[in-house]
Scaffold this motif. Structure first.
Motif, PDB file in Angstrom:
ATOM      1  N   HIS A 272      -0.910  14.908  -5.574  1.00 20.23           N
ATOM      2  CA  HIS A 272      -1.773  13.552  -5.651  1.00 20.23           C
ATOM      3  C   HIS A 272      -1.069  12.213  -5.286  1.00 20.23           C
ATOM      4  O   HIS A 272       0.017  12.093  -6.058  1.00 20.23           O
ATOM      5  CB  HIS A 272      -2.530  13.621  -7.022  1.00 20.23           C
ATOM      6  N   LEU A 273      -1.433  11.583  -4.504  1.00 22.65           N
ATOM      7  CA  LEU A 273      -0.709  10.405  -4.231  1.00 22.65           C
ATOM      8  C   LEU A 273      -1.492   9.196  -4.686  1.00 22.65           C
ATOM      9  O   LEU A 273      -2.842   8.917  -4.754  1.00 22.65           O
ATOM     10  CB  LEU A 273      -0.702   9.897  -2.511  1.00 22.65           C
ATOM     11  N   ILE A 274      -0.650   8.316  -5.284  1.00 20.37           N
ATOM     12  CA  ILE A 274      -1.137   6.922  -5.871  1.00 20.37           C
ATOM     13  C   ILE A 274      -0.306   5.676  -5.427  1.00 20.37           C
ATOM     14  O   ILE A 274       0.986   5.871  -5.177  1.00 20.37           O
ATOM     15  CB  ILE A 274      -1.050   7.105  -7.708  1.00 20.37           C
ATOM     16  N   PRO A 275      -0.800   4.582  -5.574  1.00 17.00           N
ATOM     17  CA  PRO A 275      -0.266   3.408  -5.167  1.00 17.00           C
ATOM     18  C   PRO A 275       1.051   3.005  -6.054  1.00 17.00           C
ATOM     19  O   PRO A 275       1.062   3.392  -7.200  1.00 17.00           O
ATOM     20  CB  PRO A 275      -1.383   2.299  -5.517  1.00 17.00           C
ATOM     21  N   ALA A 276       2.090   2.659  -5.302  1.00 20.17           N
ATOM     22  CA  ALA A 276       3.334   2.499  -6.146  1.00 20.17           C
ATOM     23  C   ALA A 276       3.275   1.888  -7.269  1.00 20.17           C
ATOM     24  O   ALA A 276       3.798   1.977  -8.273  1.00 20.17           O
ATOM     25  CB  ALA A 276       4.519   2.024  -5.164  1.00 20.17           C
TER      26      ALA A 276
ATOM     27  N   ASP B 299       0.914  -1.276   0.084  1.00 20.57           N
ATOM     28  CA  ASP B 299       0.048   0.086  -0.021  1.00 20.57           C
ATOM     29  C   ASP B 299       0.772   1.119   0.082  1.00 20.57           C
ATOM     30  O   ASP B 299       0.357   2.359   0.228  1.00 20.57           O
ATOM     31  CB  ASP B 299      -0.737   0.264   1.183  1.00 20.57           C
ATOM     32  N   ARG B 300       2.115   1.324  -0.442  1.00 19.98           N
ATOM     33  CA  ARG B 300       3.088   2.114  -0.485  1.00 19.98           C
ATOM     34  C   ARG B 300       2.679   3.252  -1.670  1.00 19.98           C
ATOM     35  O   ARG B 300       2.271   2.954  -2.605  1.00 19.98           O
ATOM     36  CB  ARG B 300       4.599   1.968  -0.798  1.00 19.98           C
ATOM     37  N   LEU B 301       2.630   4.644  -1.091  1.00 13.71           N
ATOM     38  CA  LEU B 301       2.119   5.504  -2.064  1.00 13.71           C
ATOM     39  C   LEU B 301       3.225   6.442  -2.531  1.00 13.71           C
ATOM     40  O   LEU B 301       4.260   6.737  -1.766  1.00 13.71           O
ATOM     41  CB  LEU B 301       1.300   6.644  -1.345  1.00 13.71           C
TER      42      LEU B 301
ATOM     43  N   ASP C 299       0.812   1.387  -9.186  1.00 10.33           N
ATOM     44  CA  ASP C 299       0.347   2.117 -10.390  1.00 10.33           C
ATOM     45  C   ASP C 299       1.208   3.356 -11.040  1.00 10.33           C
ATOM     46  O   ASP C 299       0.714   3.854 -12.220  1.00 10.33           O
ATOM     47  CB  ASP C 299      -1.227   2.934  -9.947  1.00 10.33           C
TER      48      ASP C 299
ATOM     49  N   GLU D 192       4.385  10.082  -4.615  1.00 14.90           N
ATOM     50  CA  GLU D 192       3.816  11.585  -5.030  1.00 14.90           C
ATOM     51  C   GLU D 192       3.730  11.881  -6.516  1.00 14.90           C
ATOM     52  O   GLU D 192       4.719  11.485  -7.017  1.00 14.90           O
ATOM     53  CB  GLU D 192       4.707  12.595  -4.016  1.00 14.90           C
TER      54      GLU D 192
END
Length: 263
Positions: free
Chosen positions: A207-211, A117-119, A213, A121
């Protein structure tokens, strides 16, 4: 196999086990296994501390029944006491090693080795203005500062709709884009770039997205955008977002074409 009643044999087993561990621990395919290894070593140190005490006790209990190499009882007693003292000293050092290893285990236990679940930036485009529209914002920045400019531009941010628009149009960046002569300012999750000479201003939101992705797009050329007639284009984008139409406004499309980003 341990005997639990033959000290010499079990010491040999422990030595071979440590040799095997030294060989196996040269690499860790799954680093999360280090926590369990530290825990077992910690238990091993406790047992080793007990062994050292018991070895010292064995020397002390027989200090008056042994001789040295010259067959002297006094010499044997001295050597037995000295051995027991060194074993106790070693035990004290084991205590220190135990405390350090215990602290290491505590820190290791807080590590997430394979975070799914790492995000990461990213920065999404909110609005890009040029010409007369940009002049108004640049005047505002000059009169009241960069934060006022960011606050003004944030009215183009419609949350999820804006995020979807940026994703749909590819207006997503590893960092807020800045070109030759641009100035930058950040407030909270917003980053603004502006250039009084080129007469353009842009706002981006963190905006943070799953790594998993995250994509690494090709680096954009560091070329200032052409000056466009933006007033109608800005209005089109704003109404498009509010009414749920095509998200990317013509101004962004034109800028992408000028940067060689369009298909």
């Amino acid at each position: 196999m341990p005997t639990f009643n033959n000290s010499a044999a079990d010491a040999g087993e422990a030595y071979e086990a440590l040799r095997a561990l030294a060989h196996a621990s040269r690499t860790f395919e799954d680093p999360s296994e280090t926590y369990a290894v530290i825990g077992d070593l910690l238990g091993g140190l406790r047992s080793l501390r007990q062994v050292l005490d018991q070895l010292a006790a064995a020397h002390l209990s027989r200090q008056h029944q042994v001789t040295d190499e010259s067959r002297e009882y006094r010499g044997g007693s001295v050597e037995a006491l000295a051995a027991a003292d060194e074993l106790h000293q070693a035990g004290t050092l084991i205590d220190q090693a135990h405390d350090r290893l215990n602290a290491a285990m505590t820190h290791s236990g807080r590590i997430v080795w394979n975070p799914h679940d790492r995000l990461v930036e990213r920065w999404i485009g909110i609005v890009f203005l040029q010409g007369q529209e940009a002049d108004k914002v640049l005047d505002l920045i000059d009169a009241k500062g960069a934060e006022a400019g960011i606050e003004h531009l944030s009215q183009w941010d419609y949350g999820t709709e804006t995020t979807d628009a940026a994703m749909e149009g590819g207006d997503v960046h590893d960092s807020a884009p800045a070109y030759a002569g641009d100035r930058q300012a950040e407030t909270g999750d917003y980053a603004m770039t502006y250039n009084p000479q080129a007469v353009h201003v842009a706002l981006y939101r963190r905006h943070l997205i799953p790594a998993e992705d995250a994509l690494n797009p090709p680096t954009e050329p560091d070329v200032p955008a052409r000056r466009l007639a933006p007033a109608r284009e800005t209005t089109a984008r704003r109404s498009g977002v509010r009414e749920g139409g095509w998200f990317e406004h013509p101004g962004v499309t034109a800028v992408k074409q000028s940067r060689g980003l369009s298909l």
